[in-house]
Design a protein around this motif. Structure first.
Motif, PDB file in Angstrom:
ATOM      1  N   GLN A 155       5.820   1.370   1.211  1.00  0.00           N
ATOM      2  CA  GLN A 155       6.895   1.772   2.458  1.00  0.00           C
ATOM      3  C   GLN A 155       8.148   1.882   1.950  1.00  0.00           C
ATOM      4  O   GLN A 155       8.988   2.910   2.287  1.00  0.00           O
ATOM      5  N   ARG A 156       8.687   1.325   0.956  1.00  0.00           N
ATOM      6  CA  ARG A 156      10.023   1.391   0.103  1.00  0.00           C
ATOM      7  C   ARG A 156      10.111   2.730  -0.362  1.00  0.00           C
ATOM      8  O   ARG A 156      11.284   3.602  -0.268  1.00  0.00           O
ATOM      9  N   GLN A 157       8.822   3.243  -1.069  1.00  0.00           N
ATOM     10  CA  GLN A 157       8.965   4.456  -1.872  1.00  0.00           C
ATOM     11  C   GLN A 157       8.925   5.416  -1.013  1.00  0.00           C
ATOM     12  O   GLN A 157       9.605   6.561  -1.160  1.00  0.00           O
ATOM     13  N   ALA A 158       8.186   5.300   0.161  1.00  0.00           N
ATOM     14  CA  ALA A 158       8.591   6.356   1.093  1.00  0.00           C
ATOM     15  C   ALA A 158       9.935   6.743   1.759  1.00  0.00           C
ATOM     16  O   ALA A 158      10.062   7.800   2.093  1.00  0.00           O
ATOM     17  N   THR A 159      10.455   5.680   2.108  1.00  0.00           N
ATOM     18  CA  THR A 159      11.676   5.671   2.609  1.00  0.00           C
ATOM     19  C   THR A 159      12.876   6.288   1.552  1.00  0.00           C
ATOM     20  O   THR A 159      13.476   7.142   1.690  1.00  0.00           O
ATOM     21  N   TRP A 174       3.975   8.205   1.453  1.00  0.00           N
ATOM     22  CA  TRP A 174       3.260   7.174   0.201  1.00  0.00           C
ATOM     23  C   TRP A 174       2.173   6.521   0.823  1.00  0.00           C
ATOM     24  O   TRP A 174       2.119   6.255   2.052  1.00  0.00           O
ATOM     25  N   GLN A 175       1.348   5.876  -0.077  1.00  0.00           N
ATOM     26  CA  GLN A 175       0.273   5.222   0.624  1.00  0.00           C
ATOM     27  C   GLN A 175      -0.139   3.969  -0.317  1.00  0.00           C
ATOM     28  O   GLN A 175       0.074   4.319  -1.598  1.00  0.00           O
ATOM     29  N   HIS A 181       1.131   4.966  -4.385  1.00  0.00           N
ATOM     30  CA  HIS A 181       0.868   6.643  -5.001  1.00  0.00           C
ATOM     31  C   HIS A 181       1.502   7.339  -3.826  1.00  0.00           C
ATOM     32  O   HIS A 181       1.392   7.031  -2.746  1.00  0.00           O
ATOM     33  N   PRO A 182       2.039   8.671  -4.134  1.00  0.00           N
ATOM     34  CA  PRO A 182       2.414   9.598  -3.077  1.00  0.00           C
ATOM     35  C   PRO A 182       0.966   9.939  -2.204  1.00  0.00           C
ATOM     36  O   PRO A 182      -0.063   9.909  -3.039  1.00  0.00           O
ATOM     37  N   ALA A 183       0.840  10.070  -1.038  1.00  0.00           N
ATOM     38  CA  ALA A 183      -0.038  10.416  -0.523  1.00  0.00           C
ATOM     39  C   ALA A 183      -0.616  11.983  -0.917  1.00  0.00           C
ATOM     40  O   ALA A 183      -1.971  12.272  -0.582  1.00  0.00           O
TER      41      ALA A 183
END
Length: 187
Positions: free
Chosen positions: A72-76, A82-83, A98-100
């Motif tokens: 969740q942090r990496q996605a923002t 990310w997943q 990792h990235p989706a």
């Protein structure tokens, strides 16, 4: 003077008595002690094993929770989807963040405790039948709601789960309950 002689003879008699007596425990005393140790061990060992299993599940639950938070942090941070992916490989539960866009089979996988398994209450969607995916968009919102549930391989009743409960990405940790809620016992 007579008192001193009498006292010395008593001390000498006591010393002789101690030299001739057998010191130690008798067989019945030893059997009673061993019986008590056996009874205490019979009572304590199952409780100890249950405690160890619960600690293992709590540790695995924390790892799952922090893996989801990391995704969740990496996605923002990266403004990408990310997943956190979860799978059982050769009897070991593994997780990867990792990235989706990256195929989960190419991700860097980490192992959970070898005594832990994914429980049947796990219900995230996956692109691969063997991988459970928890996705977060560029704002940290969850793509799907669901849970990753864990239990002990030896068949204990104890369960732990991490639940994504809102589309905004709110997560919480749950544990086993005796009453089902939505046909799930881990909430």
């Amino acid at each position: 003077m007579d008192t001193q002689v009498h006292l010395r003879s008593l001390v000498n008699a006591k010393i002789l008595c101690n030299k001739n007596s057998n010191s130690g425990f008798s067989l019945p005393e030893m059997l009673v002690v061993l019986l008590l140790i056996g009874i205490l061990a019979t009572i304590a060992i199952p409780n100890w094993l249950a405690f160890v299993e619960t600690r293992r599940l709590n540790t695995a639950q924390n790892e799952v929770y922090y893996a989801m938070r990391q995704a969740q942090r990496q996605a923002t941070k990266d403004k990408l989807t990310w997943q956190a992916s979860f799978r059982e490989q050769n009897g070991i539960v593994q997780w990867a963040v990792h990235p989706a866009t990256l195929n989960p089979s190419n991700a860097n996988w980490n192992n959970l405790d070898t005594n832990v398994r994914l429980d049947s209450e796990t219900n995230f969607q996956s692109s691969l039948s063997t991988v459970q995916e928890v996705r977060f968009d560029y704002r940290g919102n969850a793509k799907d709601l669901g849970r990753i549930a864990l239990s002990i391989k030896s068949g204990g009743k104890t369960k732990r789960c991490v639940i994504v409960s809102t589309i905004l990405g709110a997560m919480r940790m749950g544990k086993d309950n005796s009453i089902a809620k939505d046909n799930k016992y881990c909430y």
